[in-house]
Design a protein around this motif. Structure first.
Motif, PDB file in Angstrom:
ATOM      1  N   GLY A  68      47.916  36.036  50.404  1.00 44.57           N
ATOM      2  CA  GLY A  68      47.941  37.390  50.938  1.00 44.57           C
ATOM      3  C   GLY A  68      46.609  38.098  50.762  1.00 44.57           C
ATOM      4  N   ALA A  69      46.314  39.011  51.660  1.00 45.22           N
ATOM      5  CA  ALA A  69      45.022  39.692  51.653  1.00 45.22           C
ATOM      6  C   ALA A  69      44.809  40.540  50.409  1.00 45.22           C
ATOM      7  CB  ALA A  69      44.885  40.573  52.900  1.00 45.22           C
ATOM      8  N   LEU A  70      45.902  40.955  49.742  1.00 48.90           N
ATOM      9  CA  LEU A  70      45.772  41.798  48.553  1.00 48.90           C
ATOM     10  C   LEU A  70      45.818  41.005  47.244  1.00 48.90           C
ATOM     11  CD1 LEU A  70      47.942  44.934  49.433  1.00 48.90           C
ATOM     12  CD2 LEU A  70      45.460  44.687  49.535  1.00 48.90           C
ATOM     13  N   VAL A  71      45.898  39.700  47.323  1.00 46.92           N
ATOM     14  CA  VAL A  71      45.841  38.885  46.101  1.00 46.92           C
ATOM     15  C   VAL A  71      44.492  39.111  45.435  1.00 46.92           C
ATOM     16  CG1 VAL A  71      45.787  36.537  45.189  1.00 46.92           C
ATOM     17  CG2 VAL A  71      47.432  37.150  46.980  1.00 46.92           C
ATOM     18  N   THR A  72      44.495  39.419  44.166  1.00 49.60           N
ATOM     19  CA  THR A  72      43.233  39.679  43.474  1.00 49.60           C
ATOM     20  C   THR A  72      42.479  38.388  43.224  1.00 49.60           C
ATOM     21  OG1 THR A  72      44.151  39.498  41.238  1.00 49.60           O
ATOM     22  CG2 THR A  72      44.250  41.670  42.308  1.00 49.60           C
ATOM     23  N   ASN A  73      41.175  38.523  43.037  1.00 50.85           N
ATOM     24  CA  ASN A  73      40.350  37.353  42.743  1.00 50.85           C
ATOM     25  C   ASN A  73      40.830  36.646  41.482  1.00 50.85           C
ATOM     26  OD1 ASN A  73      37.033  38.411  43.904  1.00 50.85           O
ATOM     27  ND2 ASN A  73      38.995  38.315  44.938  1.00 50.85           N
ATOM     28  N   THR A  74      41.208  37.420  40.478  1.00 49.55           N
ATOM     29  CA  THR A  74      41.681  36.837  39.226  1.00 49.55           C
ATOM     30  C   THR A  74      42.956  36.030  39.445  1.00 49.55           C
ATOM     31  OG1 THR A  74      40.691  38.565  37.861  1.00 49.55           O
ATOM     32  CG2 THR A  74      42.517  37.352  36.906  1.00 49.55           C
ATOM     33  N   ALA A  75      43.917  36.608  40.152  1.00 44.69           N
ATOM     34  CA  ALA A  75      45.180  35.918  40.404  1.00 44.69           C
ATOM     35  C   ALA A  75      44.964  34.645  41.210  1.00 44.69           C
ATOM     36  CB  ALA A  75      46.152  36.849  41.128  1.00 44.69           C
ATOM     37  N   LEU A  76      44.071  34.699  42.185  1.00 48.37           N
ATOM     38  CA  LEU A  76      43.818  33.532  43.022  1.00 48.37           C
ATOM     39  C   LEU A  76      43.127  32.419  42.240  1.00 48.37           C
ATOM     40  CD1 LEU A  76      43.968  32.237  45.775  1.00 48.37           C
ATOM     41  CD2 LEU A  76      41.867  33.429  46.423  1.00 48.37           C
ATOM     42  N   ALA A  77      42.124  32.773  41.465  1.00 41.32           N
ATOM     43  CA  ALA A  77      41.390  31.766  40.693  1.00 41.32           C
ATOM     44  C   ALA A  77      42.274  31.093  39.661  1.00 41.32           C
ATOM     45  CB  ALA A  77      40.186  32.403  40.015  1.00 41.32           C
ATOM     46  N   ASN A  78      43.248  31.830  39.123  1.00 40.14           N
ATOM     47  CA  ASN A  78      44.102  31.293  38.064  1.00 40.14           C
ATOM     48  C   ASN A  78      45.408  30.689  38.567  1.00 40.14           C
ATOM     49  OD1 ASN A  78      42.272  32.054  36.066  1.00 40.14           O
ATOM     50  ND2 ASN A  78      43.159  34.099  35.875  1.00 40.14           N
ATOM     51  N   ASP A  79      45.652  30.757  39.870  1.00 44.69           N
ATOM     52  CA  ASP A  79      46.898  30.229  40.417  1.00 44.69           C
ATOM     53  C   ASP A  79      46.972  28.715  40.212  1.00 44.69           C
ATOM     54  OD1 ASP A  79      49.300  30.739  42.360  1.00 44.69           O
ATOM     55  OD2 ASP A  79      48.251  28.990  43.164  1.00 44.69           O
ATOM     56  N   ILE A 101      35.691  43.160  37.686  1.00 45.40           N
ATOM     57  CA  ILE A 101      35.674  43.272  39.150  1.00 45.40           C
ATOM     58  C   ILE A 101      36.678  42.308  39.765  1.00 45.40           C
ATOM     59  CG2 ILE A 101      34.271  42.873  41.213  1.00 45.40           C
ATOM     60  CD1 ILE A 101      31.888  43.980  39.682  1.00 45.40           C
ATOM     61  N   ARG A 102      36.759  41.083  39.240  1.00 41.53           N
ATOM     62  CA  ARG A 102      37.718  40.113  39.778  1.00 41.53           C
ATOM     63  C   ARG A 102      39.154  40.590  39.606  1.00 41.53           C
ATOM     64  NH1 ARG A 102      34.152  36.343  37.187  1.00 41.53           N
ATOM     65  NH2 ARG A 102      35.657  36.053  35.474  1.00 41.53           N
ATOM     66  N   ASN A 103      39.412  41.368  38.571  1.00 40.87           N
ATOM     67  CA  ASN A 103      40.758  41.908  38.369  1.00 40.87           C
ATOM     68  C   ASN A 103      41.138  42.894  39.466  1.00 40.87           C
ATOM     69  OD1 ASN A 103      41.106  40.470  36.014  1.00 40.87           O
ATOM     70  ND2 ASN A 103      40.564  42.170  34.670  1.00 40.87           N
ATOM     71  N   LYS A 104      40.168  43.511  40.085  1.00 39.50           N
ATOM     72  CA  LYS A 104      40.417  44.558  41.084  1.00 39.50           C
ATOM     73  C   LYS A 104      40.170  44.086  42.519  1.00 39.50           C
ATOM     74  CE  LYS A 104      41.401  48.975  41.727  1.00 39.50           C
ATOM     75  NZ  LYS A 104      42.710  49.536  41.346  1.00 39.50           N
ATOM     76  N   ALA A 105      39.163  43.251  42.702  1.00 37.12           N
ATOM     77  CA  ALA A 105      38.772  42.822  44.051  1.00 37.12           C
ATOM     78  C   ALA A 105      39.867  41.978  44.695  1.00 37.12           C
ATOM     79  CB  ALA A 105      37.479  42.019  43.973  1.00 37.12           C
ATOM     80  N   THR A 106      39.996  42.103  46.015  1.00 35.89           N
ATOM     81  CA  THR A 106      41.047  41.401  46.750  1.00 35.89           C
ATOM     82  C   THR A 106      40.475  40.302  47.631  1.00 35.89           C
ATOM     83  OG1 THR A 106      40.923  42.967  48.595  1.00 35.89           O
ATOM     84  CG2 THR A 106      42.455  43.493  46.801  1.00 35.89           C
ATOM     85  N   THR A 107      41.357  39.430  48.070  1.00 28.01           N
ATOM     86  CA  THR A 107      40.944  38.322  48.935  1.00 28.01           C
ATOM     87  C   THR A 107      40.353  38.834  50.244  1.00 28.01           C
ATOM     88  OG1 THR A 107      42.608  36.846  47.988  1.00 28.01           O
ATOM     89  CG2 THR A 107      41.776  36.301  50.173  1.00 28.01           C
ATOM     90  N   GLY A 108      41.063  39.750  50.902  1.00 29.40           N
ATOM     91  CA  GLY A 108      40.556  40.286  52.163  1.00 29.40           C
ATOM     92  C   GLY A 108      39.251  41.033  51.989  1.00 29.40           C
TER      93      GLY A 108
END
Length: 337
Positions: A68-79, A101-108
């Motif tokens: 999803g476009a709102l997945v954070t960088n942190t969540a994506l990297a740790n998935d 920043i990764r905690n806040k930044a989104t995929t989109g």
């Protein structure tokens, strides 16, 4: 502060109706808010999409992965799925920004972040990307962070995203929703546009389009995935250049080489000729040097980025050596290759 209207969209339909030529989408805001503070970007309206359901999920779709476009960088990297099937993406994300920043930044938002060209950030300087038709001060100025490939007389700026570079190597697809509810999918290689004579148009999005997801194809089974980032310091810093590679070796020969290069062009850069040169050949320093020479043959468009040519050459060789198992991450002195 320049006044602006704020709209909170609770559904995709609300966002589509609110978006127009004077509006900008805000989610994590890690790039947009900085640019608004220095008045590089001055939208008349912000459309907040952070409350929209369904945009913060990572889900499997067969062998594919929908992000999803709102997945954070942190969540994506740790998935767990990303780390197992697409480790190149996880490594690229963790190489970028800071943990906060990764905690806040989104995929989109990461895909749509703006260039770090110093002339884009300096409102006293001419910049066709910031103010179309004013000129490109970088042409006669200085800039170590400018692009090496894909530039035009109207713009020399490079795209800074680590995530987008890895996604390009992985052949990701961008899911886009228009205001009328229609959804289309665009390969990431076709999503970005070169500067040409309109550098301010950076991608294929219409003014009322919204990026809703990124779709990763099936994992590249059997590949060794490497992300190498060269920057001025090991801590939080934008790249001078990056190399993303997923390479598969079978029976002593390279059977697959998916690569992309970052911070060297107005968008994540690929060179099919270099890939074709590698596939079917036995890994060797001579082969890697030949491919690196082909990649960096053209002269730099600006004297201040001439250093990127030998740097990219050495970095590609080191990345291929690691990806093909000829060295570990620190087993080669790229300055001597």
């Amino acid at each position: 502060m320049i006044p602006f209207d704020y709209t909170r969209a609770d559904a995709l339909e609300d966002a589509g109706k609110a978006l127009d030529a004077q509006a900008e989408v805000i989610a994590g805001g890690t790039n947009l808010l900085d640019l608004m503070k220095i008045q590089v970007m001055t939208p008349e309206k912000l459309v907040d999409i952070t409350r929209i359901d369904g945009l913060s999920e990572i889900s499997k779709d067969g062998d594919k992965l929908r992000i999803g476009a709102l997945v954070t960088n942190t969540a994506l990297a740790n998935d767990a799925n990303v780390r197992k099937g697409w480790p190149l993406l996880s490594r690229a994300i963790l190489a970028g920004a800071s943990a906060q920043i990764r905690n806040k930044a989104t995929t989109g938002g990461n895909l749509l972040q703006r260039t770090r060209c110093p002339y884009f950030y300096d409102t006293s300087q001419a910049c066709n990307k910031r103010a179309p038709g004013t000129g490109c001060a970088a042409q006669g100025g200085s800039g170590r962070m400018l692009a090496l490939f894909g530039t035009s007389e109207h713009c020399l700026a490079a795209h800074p995203s680590d995530m987008a570079t890895a996604m390009t190597a992985l052949d990701a697809v961008i899911e886009i929703r228009s205001a009328d509810g229609e959804t289309r999918q665009v390969p990431i290689q076709a999503f970005y546009q070169g500067p040409g004579d309109m550098p301010h148009i950076e991608n294929v999005l219409a003014e009322d389009d919204l990026v809703t997801a990124v779709i990763l194809p099936a994992p590249l089974e059997g590949t060794h995935q490497v992300y190498r980032k060269v920057r001025d310091r090991a801590s939080y810093a934008f790249a001078l250049l990056t190399v993303a590679a997923a390479v598969k070796v079978e029976d002593g020969k390279i059977v697959r080489a998916d690569m992309a290069f970052g911070s060297v062009a107005p968008h994540p850069f690929q060179n099919a000729d270099v890939t074709d040169m590698l596939v079917g050949q036995a890994p060797s320093d001579a082969l890697f040097a030949k491919a690196a020479d082909a990649l960096t043959r053209a002269e730099a468009p600006h004297p201040d980025v001439e250093y990127k040519r030998p740097l990219l050459r050495r970095t590609l060789i080191a990345t291929l050596r690691q990806a093909c198992g000829l060295s570990d991450a620190h087993g080669v002195d790229i300055a001597k290759v």
